[in-house]
Design a protein around this motif. Structure first.
Motif, PDB file in Angstrom:
ATOM      1  N   GLY A   1       0.816  -1.211   0.000  1.00 31.83           N
ATOM      2  CA  GLY A   1       0.000   0.000   0.000  1.00 31.83           C
ATOM      3  C   GLY A   1       0.845   1.254   0.000  1.00 31.83           C
ATOM      4  N   ASP A   2       1.978   1.219   0.690  1.00 30.65           N
ATOM      5  CA  ASP A   2       2.895   2.358   0.689  1.00 30.65           C
ATOM      6  C   ASP A   2       3.544   2.526  -0.684  1.00 30.65           C
ATOM      7  N   MET A   3       3.913   1.398  -1.302  1.00 33.59           N
ATOM      8  CA  MET A   3       4.540   1.473  -2.622  1.00 33.59           C
ATOM      9  C   MET A   3       3.568   2.039  -3.658  1.00 33.59           C
ATOM     10  N   ARG A   4       2.308   1.708  -3.542  1.00 37.95           N
ATOM     11  CA  ARG A   4       1.303   2.292  -4.447  1.00 37.95           C
ATOM     12  C   ARG A   4       1.205   3.809  -4.245  1.00 37.95           C
ATOM     13  N   GLU A   5       1.317   4.231  -2.995  1.00 37.72           N
ATOM     14  CA  GLU A   5       1.258   5.666  -2.717  1.00 37.72           C
ATOM     15  C   GLU A   5       2.480   6.379  -3.302  1.00 37.72           C
ATOM     16  N   TYR A   6       3.657   5.749  -3.198  1.00 36.76           N
ATOM     17  CA  TYR A   6       4.841   6.312  -3.860  1.00 36.76           C
ATOM     18  C   TYR A   6       4.578   6.520  -5.352  1.00 36.76           C
ATOM     19  N   LYS A   7       4.051   5.475  -5.987  1.00 36.45           N
ATOM     20  CA  LYS A   7       3.817   5.544  -7.435  1.00 36.45           C
ATOM     21  C   LYS A   7       2.847   6.672  -7.778  1.00 36.45           C
ATOM     22  N   LYS A   8       1.829   6.833  -6.960  1.00 31.55           N
ATOM     23  CA  LYS A   8       0.861   7.902  -7.196  1.00 31.55           C
ATOM     24  C   LYS A   8       1.549   9.263  -7.174  1.00 31.55           C
ATOM     25  N   LEU A   9       2.418   9.467  -6.192  1.00 28.40           N
ATOM     26  CA  LEU A   9       3.107  10.750  -6.065  1.00 28.40           C
ATOM     27  C   LEU A   9       4.131  10.951  -7.182  1.00 28.40           C
ATOM     28  N   LEU A  10       4.846   9.884  -7.538  1.00 32.27           N
ATOM     29  CA  LEU A  10       5.808   9.972  -8.638  1.00 32.27           C
ATOM     30  C   LEU A  10       5.116  10.309  -9.958  1.00 32.27           C
ATOM     31  N   ASN A  11       4.003   9.651 -10.211  1.00 31.09           N
ATOM     32  CA  ASN A  11       3.258   9.918 -11.448  1.00 31.09           C
ATOM     33  C   ASN A  11       2.649  11.316 -11.444  1.00 31.09           C
ATOM     34  N   ALA A  12       2.194  11.753 -10.260  1.00 28.17           N
ATOM     35  CA  ALA A  12       1.631  13.100 -10.160  1.00 28.17           C
ATOM     36  C   ALA A  12       2.681  14.162 -10.484  1.00 28.17           C
ATOM     37  N   MET A  13       3.933  13.876 -10.102  1.00 28.55           N
ATOM     38  CA  MET A  13       5.025  14.820 -10.357  1.00 28.55           C
ATOM     39  C   MET A  13       5.702  14.572 -11.706  1.00 28.55           C
ATOM     40  N   LYS A  14       5.165  13.612 -12.474  1.00 27.71           N
ATOM     41  CA  LYS A  14       5.686  13.279 -13.818  1.00 27.71           C
ATOM     42  C   LYS A  14       7.163  12.890 -13.769  1.00 27.71           C
ATOM     43  N   VAL A  15       7.492  12.090 -12.772  1.00 29.27           N
ATOM     44  CA  VAL A  15       8.863  11.606 -12.615  1.00 29.27           C
ATOM     45  C   VAL A  15       8.947  10.182 -13.152  1.00 29.27           C
ATOM     46  N   PRO A  16       9.692   9.933 -14.234  1.00 27.97           N
ATOM     47  CA  PRO A  16       9.895   8.551 -14.697  1.00 27.97           C
ATOM     48  C   PRO A  16      10.784   7.814 -13.706  1.00 27.97           C
ATOM     49  N   PHE A  17      10.427   6.587 -13.384  1.00 31.53           N
ATOM     50  CA  PHE A  17      11.136   5.921 -12.288  1.00 31.53           C
ATOM     51  C   PHE A  17      11.220   4.415 -12.497  1.00 31.53           C
ATOM     52  N   ILE A  18      12.156   3.825 -11.775  1.00 34.57           N
ATOM     53  CA  ILE A  18      12.231   2.374 -11.584  1.00 34.57           C
ATOM     54  C   ILE A  18      12.284   2.156 -10.079  1.00 34.57           C
ATOM     55  N   MET A  19      11.368   1.371  -9.548  1.00 34.69           N
ATOM     56  CA  MET A  19      11.345   1.102  -8.113  1.00 34.69           C
ATOM     57  C   MET A  19      11.811  -0.320  -7.847  1.00 34.69           C
ATOM     58  N   LEU A  20      12.776  -0.448  -6.958  1.00 29.76           N
ATOM     59  CA  LEU A  20      13.292  -1.762  -6.585  1.00 29.76           C
ATOM     60  C   LEU A  20      13.372  -1.877  -5.076  1.00 29.76           C
ATOM     61  N   PRO A  21      12.653  -2.878  -4.506  1.00 32.96           N
ATOM     62  CA  PRO A  21      11.686  -3.780  -5.129  1.00 32.96           C
ATOM     63  C   PRO A  21      10.306  -3.138  -5.185  1.00 32.96           C
ATOM     64  N   ASP A  22       9.374  -3.859  -5.798  1.00 30.33           N
ATOM     65  CA  ASP A  22       8.000  -3.381  -5.921  1.00 30.33           C
ATOM     66  C   ASP A  22       7.067  -4.567  -5.714  1.00 30.33           C
ATOM     67  N   THR A  23       6.443  -4.638  -4.549  1.00 28.41           N
ATOM     68  CA  THR A  23       5.586  -5.793  -4.226  1.00 28.41           C
ATOM     69  C   THR A  23       4.121  -5.544  -4.540  1.00 28.41           C
ATOM     70  N   THR A  24       3.809  -4.421  -5.214  1.00 26.21           N
ATOM     71  CA  THR A  24       2.418  -4.195  -5.595  1.00 26.21           C
ATOM     72  C   THR A  24       2.011  -5.204  -6.668  1.00 26.21           C
ATOM     73  N   GLY A  25       0.802  -5.696  -6.550  1.00 24.86           N
ATOM     74  CA  GLY A  25       0.316  -6.702  -7.485  1.00 24.86           C
ATOM     75  C   GLY A  25       0.716  -8.115  -7.113  1.00 24.86           C
ATOM     76  N   VAL A  26       1.662  -8.241  -6.195  1.00 22.17           N
ATOM     77  CA  VAL A  26       2.132  -9.565  -5.770  1.00 22.17           C
ATOM     78  C   VAL A  26       1.512  -9.946  -4.430  1.00 22.17           C
ATOM     79  N   LEU A  27       1.576  -9.011  -3.478  1.00 22.95           N
ATOM     80  CA  LEU A  27       1.049  -9.291  -2.141  1.00 22.95           C
ATOM     81  C   LEU A  27      -0.165  -8.433  -1.805  1.00 22.95           C
TER      82      LEU A  27
END
Length: 454
Positions: A178-204
């Protein structure tokens, strides 16, 4: 249950009672699950991996997959090289993962198996990968294991081509999906292209589809891990958890990094947003500014109930520091801050936080346990406990409300889907803290003092 915990505190060096941590392989396994098509592999006995899977399954309420080298007496004496080679062949044949992430256990570490040599000598199918990290359980904690596994992926896979991909490498720290999803929301809102390691969204935190998938969609792609060496910058969230991995990427691929605390509460989230803004040069969107304003309004509303309240916070180092920072913003006093993870960095950061807010008379300790925390509370009581499930016995014994945050939470549900980071996460923390204090007031006041409107 804990009626016989003594108030008198004695020095204990060789004994932990109710530790505020678990062993390294748990964190390594969790990190490996954040890579797409990855099967975590425990190089040790079946009992070890059964415990680690159980520990994570209880927290996330989702089945956690991992394989084992299945040590028996022979492997324990002569080494587990043969077991590992046979295991990886069977895993690729039966389950067809894209990558196997091997972590060690106490047993294989004590024997001294050379994983580098064993993996080099393996016959690995073309297009497949095997990586490893060392995670002896008698050193560090699950947080250390998480860090070591992330660093292992970087050491094996990250490469520098010399052409920047104009992306940020985000290292999220030991947090929930849930925290990683929130990171992604903020990164996308700021239009920052990113790679997150690790990323457990969609898995757990995946949806119920009626169909089981061993390797569900989501998480970090292998090609993205390779591309980390071409990132412009690393943002390492959670200094004690992520800085070592960011340093490894810098050493291998010359990617500069910025270490930040977990973005929990107002100031830490502001700092994260400013770091994203410095990268993207974009204005903060109106909806994110609105979230911040809503959070500040909530904090003002609940201030009469939080101001001056003493709180004991325990758990993972970066999470404890993040919660403590928010508690201070609410006018609370983090009387006790304790982590089971060793490291002087936690104590230095905790004391600096207290100095910043001008708060005195608080205790900050790394490499502690919940028995010691209970003794502190017996000597000077607090108004609130914040941490994982294992503090509930203290809460019951001392009649103190408990707010469950962090890891592990094994007696409640839904927590791993909900963020604690970002402005939205702080709103949730504010709600949990205020409601716990107000519920306690309702349940402990005399009948004539029960208020309908509070």
């Amino acid at each position: 249950m804990l009626n016989y915990t003594p108030k008198e505190i004695c020095d204990r060096k060789a004994l932990r009672i109710n530790p505020a941590k678990t062993c390294q392989p748990v964190g390594a396994l969790y990190a490996a699950l954040g890579v797409h098509g990855c099967l975590p592999h425990s190089h040790g006995s079946q009992g070890c991996v059964a415990f680690h899977r159980m520990y994570l399954t209880r927290h996330f309420k989702d089945p956690v997959m991992a394989s084992s080298s299945s040590f028996t007496e022979g492997a324990s004496v002569f080494g587990g090289g043969s077991n590992l080679k046979t295991a990886t062949k069977n895993i690729f044949d039966l389950y067809d993962p894209e990558i196997i992430a091997v972590h060690t256990t106490c047993l294989s570490e004590t024997i001294g198996d050379d994983l580098n040599a064993l993996i080099t000598d393996m016959s690995i199918p073309e297009g497949k990968y095997v990586v490893h990290c060392n995670t002896p359980s008698y050193k560090g904690s699950h947080v250390t294991g998480f860090t070591n596994m992330v660093t292992g992926f970087i050491n094996y896979l990250a490469t520098k081509t010399g052409t920047s991909n104009e992306k940020v490498c985000l290292m999220p720290g030991f947090v929930n999906p849930g925290d990683m999803r929130e990171y992604k929301k903020l990164l996308n809102a700021m239009k920052v292209p990113f790679i997150m390691l690790p990323d457990t969204t969609g898995v757990l935190d995946g949806p119920m589809t009626g169909k089981y998938e061993m390797f569900p969609k989501g998480s970090t792609l292998i090609n993205d891990i390779k591309a980390l060496g071409d990132c412009k910058e690393t943002i390492a969230l959670g200094v004690q958890t992520s800085e070592a991995s960011a340093e490894a990427l810098k050493k291998k691929c010359s990617v500069p990094f910025k270490s930040l605390p977990l973005p929990m509460g107002v100031e830490a989230t502001d700092e994260f947003m400013l770091a994203l803004q410095a990268f993207s040069k974009e204005d903060v969107p109106a909806n994110i500014e609105e979230e911040r304003g809503q959070l500040v309004d909530m904090m003002i509303d609940i201030h009469p109930y939080t101001y001056g309240k003493k709180v004991a916070i325990y758990g993972d180092p970066d999470t404890v520091l993040g919660i403590a920072a928010f508690a201070l913003e609410l006018g609370m006093i983090p009387k006790y801050m304790l982590t089971g993870t060793p490291g002087s960095q936690f104590e230095s950061a905790g004391k600096a936080l207290l100095d910043k807010f001008g708060v005195e008379g608080c205790t900050v300790k790394a490499d502690g346990d919940l028995f010691l925390l209970h003794q502190w509370i017996k000597n000077e009581k607090v108004d609130l406990l914040i941490g994982g499930t294992h503090g509930k016995t203290i809460a019951r014994a001392e009649d103190i409300p408990l707010v469950r945050m962090g890891f592990p939470i094994i007696d409640r549900y839904i927590h791993s889907y909900m963020p604690l980071v970002g402005y939205k996460g702080a709103m949730r923390m504010a709600e949990l803290i205020a409601n716990a204090l107000m519920d306690y007031q309702d349940s402990h006041c005399e009948e004539k003092d029960l208020e309908v409107v509070m």
